[in-house]
Write a protein that holds these residues in place. Structure first.
Motif, PDB file in Angstrom:
ATOM      1  N   MET A  61      -4.379   5.425  15.601  1.00  0.00           N
ATOM      2  CA  MET A  61      -4.594   6.854  15.361  1.00  0.00           C
ATOM      3  C   MET A  61      -3.726   7.699  16.288  1.00  0.00           C
ATOM      4  O   MET A  61      -3.256   8.783  15.911  1.00  0.00           O
ATOM      5  N   LEU A  62      -3.498   7.195  17.499  1.00  0.00           N
ATOM      6  CA  LEU A  62      -2.692   7.929  18.462  1.00  0.00           C
ATOM      7  C   LEU A  62      -1.201   7.687  18.260  1.00  0.00           C
ATOM      8  O   LEU A  62      -0.394   8.618  18.371  1.00  0.00           O
ATOM      9  N   ALA A  63      -0.843   6.446  17.950  1.00  0.00           N
ATOM     10  CA  ALA A  63       0.568   6.098  17.821  1.00  0.00           C
ATOM     11  C   ALA A  63       1.174   6.565  16.502  1.00  0.00           C
ATOM     12  O   ALA A  63       2.347   6.961  16.451  1.00  0.00           O
ATOM     13  N   GLU A  64       0.385   6.509  15.409  1.00  0.00           N
ATOM     14  CA  GLU A  64       0.856   6.914  14.080  1.00  0.00           C
ATOM     15  C   GLU A  64      -0.228   7.777  13.424  1.00  0.00           C
ATOM     16  O   GLU A  64      -0.905   7.340  12.490  1.00  0.00           O
ATOM     17  N   PRO A  65      -0.391   9.005  13.884  1.00  0.00           N
ATOM     18  CA  PRO A  65      -1.526   9.829  13.449  1.00  0.00           C
ATOM     19  C   PRO A  65      -1.523  10.196  11.968  1.00  0.00           C
ATOM     20  O   PRO A  65      -2.563  10.596  11.442  1.00  0.00           O
ATOM     21  N   ASN A  66      -0.389  10.080  11.297  1.00  0.00           N
ATOM     22  CA  ASN A  66      -0.324  10.444   9.879  1.00  0.00           C
ATOM     23  C   ASN A  66      -0.349   9.232   8.947  1.00  0.00           C
ATOM     24  O   ASN A  66      -0.221   9.389   7.737  1.00  0.00           O
ATOM     25  N   LEU A  67      -0.510   8.051   9.499  1.00  0.00           N
ATOM     26  CA  LEU A  67      -0.436   6.842   8.681  1.00  0.00           C
ATOM     27  C   LEU A  67      -1.709   6.609   7.873  1.00  0.00           C
ATOM     28  O   LEU A  67      -1.662   6.185   6.720  1.00  0.00           O
ATOM     29  N   PHE A  68      -2.862   6.877   8.471  1.00  0.00           N
ATOM     30  CA  PHE A  68      -4.146   6.696   7.809  1.00  0.00           C
ATOM     31  C   PHE A  68      -4.903   8.019   7.790  1.00  0.00           C
ATOM     32  O   PHE A  68      -4.731   8.862   8.659  1.00  0.00           O
ATOM     33  N   ASN A  69      -5.755   8.164   6.793  1.00  0.00           N
ATOM     34  CA  ASN A  69      -6.607   9.350   6.700  1.00  0.00           C
ATOM     35  C   ASN A  69      -7.891   9.187   7.500  1.00  0.00           C
ATOM     36  O   ASN A  69      -8.510  10.173   7.897  1.00  0.00           O
ATOM     37  N   ALA A  70      -8.302   7.925   7.710  1.00  0.00           N
ATOM     38  CA  ALA A  70      -9.562   7.667   8.406  1.00  0.00           C
ATOM     39  C   ALA A  70      -9.473   6.349   9.161  1.00  0.00           C
ATOM     40  O   ALA A  70      -8.730   5.431   8.767  1.00  0.00           O
ATOM     41  N   TYR A  71     -10.262   6.266  10.226  1.00  0.00           N
ATOM     42  CA  TYR A  71     -10.266   5.092  11.103  1.00  0.00           C
ATOM     43  C   TYR A  71     -11.712   4.707  11.389  1.00  0.00           C
ATOM     44  O   TYR A  71     -12.510   5.552  11.792  1.00  0.00           O
ATOM     45  N   ILE A  72     -12.030   3.431  11.205  1.00  0.00           N
ATOM     46  CA  ILE A  72     -13.369   2.925  11.512  1.00  0.00           C
ATOM     47  C   ILE A  72     -13.222   1.789  12.518  1.00  0.00           C
ATOM     48  O   ILE A  72     -12.595   0.762  12.219  1.00  0.00           O
ATOM     49  N   ALA A  73     -13.771   1.981  13.704  1.00  0.00           N
ATOM     50  CA  ALA A  73     -13.661   0.987  14.775  1.00  0.00           C
ATOM     51  C   ALA A  73     -15.057   0.520  15.153  1.00  0.00           C
ATOM     52  O   ALA A  73     -15.875   1.318  15.609  1.00  0.00           O
ATOM     53  N   THR A  74     -15.314  -0.763  14.974  1.00  0.00           N
ATOM     54  CA  THR A  74     -16.639  -1.291  15.279  1.00  0.00           C
ATOM     55  C   THR A  74     -16.611  -2.139  16.552  1.00  0.00           C
ATOM     56  O   THR A  74     -15.848  -3.095  16.657  1.00  0.00           O
ATOM     57  N   ASP A  75     -17.423  -1.740  17.519  1.00  0.00           N
ATOM     58  CA  ASP A  75     -17.512  -2.378  18.838  1.00  0.00           C
ATOM     59  C   ASP A  75     -16.131  -2.670  19.413  1.00  0.00           C
ATOM     60  O   ASP A  75     -15.810  -3.808  19.777  1.00  0.00           O
ATOM     61  N   PRO A  76     -15.273  -1.644  19.509  1.00  0.00           N
ATOM     62  CA  PRO A  76     -13.908  -1.855  19.995  1.00  0.00           C
ATOM     63  C   PRO A  76     -13.874  -2.276  21.459  1.00  0.00           C
ATOM     64  O   PRO A  76     -14.707  -1.856  22.261  1.00  0.00           O
ATOM     65  N   SER A  77     -12.890  -3.093  21.786  1.00  0.00           N
ATOM     66  CA  SER A  77     -12.728  -3.589  23.159  1.00  0.00           C
ATOM     67  C   SER A  77     -11.956  -2.565  23.993  1.00  0.00           C
ATOM     68  O   SER A  77     -10.846  -2.834  24.467  1.00  0.00           O
ATOM     69  N   LEU A  78     -12.572  -1.422  24.209  1.00  0.00           N
ATOM     70  CA  LEU A  78     -11.877  -0.353  24.915  1.00  0.00           C
ATOM     71  C   LEU A  78     -11.788  -0.593  26.422  1.00  0.00           C
ATOM     72  O   LEU A  78     -11.148   0.173  27.142  1.00  0.00           O
ATOM     73  N   TRP A  79     -12.399  -1.667  26.883  1.00  0.00           N
ATOM     74  CA  TRP A  79     -12.258  -2.055  28.287  1.00  0.00           C
ATOM     75  C   TRP A  79     -10.860  -2.606  28.571  1.00  0.00           C
ATOM     76  O   TRP A  79     -10.458  -2.732  29.735  1.00  0.00           O
TER      77      TRP A  79
END
Length: 275
Positions: free
Chosen positions: A175-193
């Motif tokens: 979403m940050l690198a290619e903000p126009n590539l997808f209309n929506a993003y669903i992230a389930t239990d992402p490894s944001l650590w």
């Protein structure tokens, strides 16, 4: 059964039972039509390797109708698509979401070793020698896979990216690198650590420079310590402060779920949020 029940009432009850059974058989038939993926592959010049993918078409898919379908791209396709597809089918049967094309993007194995960390993680850390190739993987999806799918199938060009765990990290990074590539993003239990909450830091740094970001983001996790430990709580704080007005986002912490079972609720709630 009460022997005093009038015959007409017994007949009515039998009709209800038979009708219910027929409905179930009908639904099973629909499920069978829409559950077998079409497995295919293409050669990626970006990654210099063949990549497998799998497609599940809507039950009403007809190339002659002129109807276009949204596409849900599912990371870890060989496993996660088996969760996304049946829940999407039921939700679309009930009219909660439109009938979409589902594309599972399979992981690559080289000599029995999965290239998942290479493809899904945006930075390299020494504890994971393969990590750090997310930009290349995103380039493959953008420049090769998506044009290939758009050419081969009747797509609306409205796309959703779905990722779990490291796939969820990749989803938010995309979403940050290619903000126009997808209309929506669903992230389930992402490894944001990952790598000292790298993606969340990038989120905080990037969002002020994206005032026109107009997408939907749904993030799920597990209530309590796991929500904090996975780094989702920190991401929430960044979004509350820095999200541009056109970024529609929601994060949910589910109770009594595991890292795997959280997928089930996320598919349904995430798709409803998107649509």
């Amino acid at each position: 059964m009460d022997m005093k029940t009038p015959a007409s009432r017994i007949c009515q009850q039998l009709i209800y039972v038979i009708s219910f059974c027929l409905l179930c058989v009908s639904h099973i038939g629909i499920a069978q039509q829409n559950s077998t993926p079409l497995v295919d592959s293409l050669f990626s010049k970006v990654l210099n390797e063949h990549r497998n993918y799998r497609v599940i078409l809507p039950i009403d898919y007809d190339t002659n109708s002129g109807k276009k379908h949204d596409v849900i791209y599912v990371l870890d396709g060989e496993t996660v698509v088996n969760v996304v597809s049946p829940i999407h089918r039921i939700a679309s049967d009930w009219g909660e979401v439109p009938r979409c094309i589902i594309v599972g993007v399979d992981n690559k194995f080289v000599d029995g070793v999965v290239m998942r960390n290479r493809d899904l993680l945006p930075t390299h850390v020494s504890s994971s020698p393969l990590s750090g190739g997310a930009n290349n993987y995103l380039k493959f999806i953008k420049e090769e896979l998506m044009p290939h799918i758009n050419k081969k199938y009747a797509t609306s060009k409205r796309n959703t990216l779905f990722g779990h765990s490291h796939g969820g990290t990749f989803t938010i990074y995309s979403m940050l690198a290619e903000p126009n590539l997808f209309n929506a993003y669903i992230a389930t239990d992402p490894s944001l650590w990952w790598d000292g909450v790298y993606v969340t830091k990038k989120l905080k740094e990037s969002l002020p420079n994206k005032p026109n970001l107009n997408v939907k983001l749904f993030v799920s996790g597990r209530k309590g310590y796991p929500y904090k430990n996975m780094g989702i709580e920190t991401m929430d704080a960044v979004l509350k402060t820095n999200a541009p007005k056109n970024l529609k986002w929601e994060s949910v912490a589910y109770e009594n779920e595991t890292h795997i079972s959280v997928l089930l609720k996320t598919v349904y709630d995430g798709l409803k949020f998107v649509y």
